[in-house]
Scaffold this active site. Structure first.
Site, PDB file in Angstrom:
ATOM      1  N   PRO A 103       0.822  -1.208   0.000  1.00 43.86           N
ATOM      2  CA  PRO A 103       0.000   0.000   0.000  1.00 43.86           C
ATOM      3  C   PRO A 103       0.859   1.263   0.000  1.00 43.86           C
ATOM      4  O   PRO A 103       1.989   1.254   0.494  1.00 43.86           O
ATOM      5  CB  PRO A 103      -0.805  -0.119   1.294  1.00 43.86           C
ATOM      6  CG  PRO A 103      -0.049  -1.047   2.154  1.00 43.86           C
ATOM      7  CD  PRO A 103       0.733  -1.952   1.246  1.00 43.86           C
ATOM      8  N   ASP A 104       0.330   2.325  -0.559  1.00 42.89           N
ATOM      9  CA  ASP A 104       1.030   3.606  -0.590  1.00 42.89           C
ATOM     10  C   ASP A 104       0.732   4.357   0.706  1.00 42.89           C
ATOM     11  O   ASP A 104      -0.399   4.768   0.938  1.00 42.89           O
ATOM     12  CB  ASP A 104       0.571   4.428  -1.794  1.00 42.89           C
ATOM     13  CG  ASP A 104       1.346   5.718  -1.948  1.00 42.89           C
ATOM     14  OD1 ASP A 104       2.166   6.064  -1.061  1.00 42.89           O
ATOM     15  OD2 ASP A 104       1.139   6.398  -2.970  1.00 42.89           O
TER      16      ASP A 104
END
Length: 140
Positions: A103-104
């Site tokens: 995930p960012d």
């Protein structure tokens, strides 16, 4: 990954580099929030941002993308599809986390960076095991 390589005393055998698919942060040091999350685990992040280049396909045996968007950006640079087998998603090497993409954490708080470090540590341990078992990656 470089932290895992150093712990395994393989720095002379394995070259690991990092590059983004966009040009937003070229020349910048690692994000301060990621640096803090890593330092809490005894990991020192070094280097500066650079953009992935087509010649990286020839320089590296594996090209790892953190998510599907980056994966697609990378494979688009290989228009003749010569290097498609080198490109993989980082989470393919996770042993304990059941995620498809990293995930960012950029717009989130510290917990997002901690989560990413945990996922990447898992993936890097699995990746190191994978590389050590591949005959084409053995040092001579």
């Amino acid at each position: 990954m470089n932290h895992q390589i150093e712990l395994a005393d393989l720095s002379h055998d394995i070259l690991c580099d990092s590059a983004g698919t966009s040009s937003y942060h070229i020349g910048s040091p690692p994000d301060a929030r990621m640096t803090k999350a890593a330092s809490l685990r005894g990991i020192l992040l070094k280097g500066q941002a650079r953009q992935f280049r087509r010649e990286d396909f020839e320089k590296f045996d594996l090209i790892l993308a953190m998510d599907y968007d980056n994966y697609e950006s990378i494979v688009r640079l290989d228009s003749d599809r010569q290097y498609q087998d080198k490109v993989k998603l980082m989470c393919e090497f996770c042993r304990h986390h059941n995620v498809k993409e990293v995930p960012d954490p950029y717009y989130g708080g510290p917990e997002g960076f901690n989560q990413v470090i945990d996922i990447l540590l898992d993936a890097c341990e699995g990746l190191l095991e994978y590389v050590q078992k591949q005959p084409q990656f053995k040092a001579v």
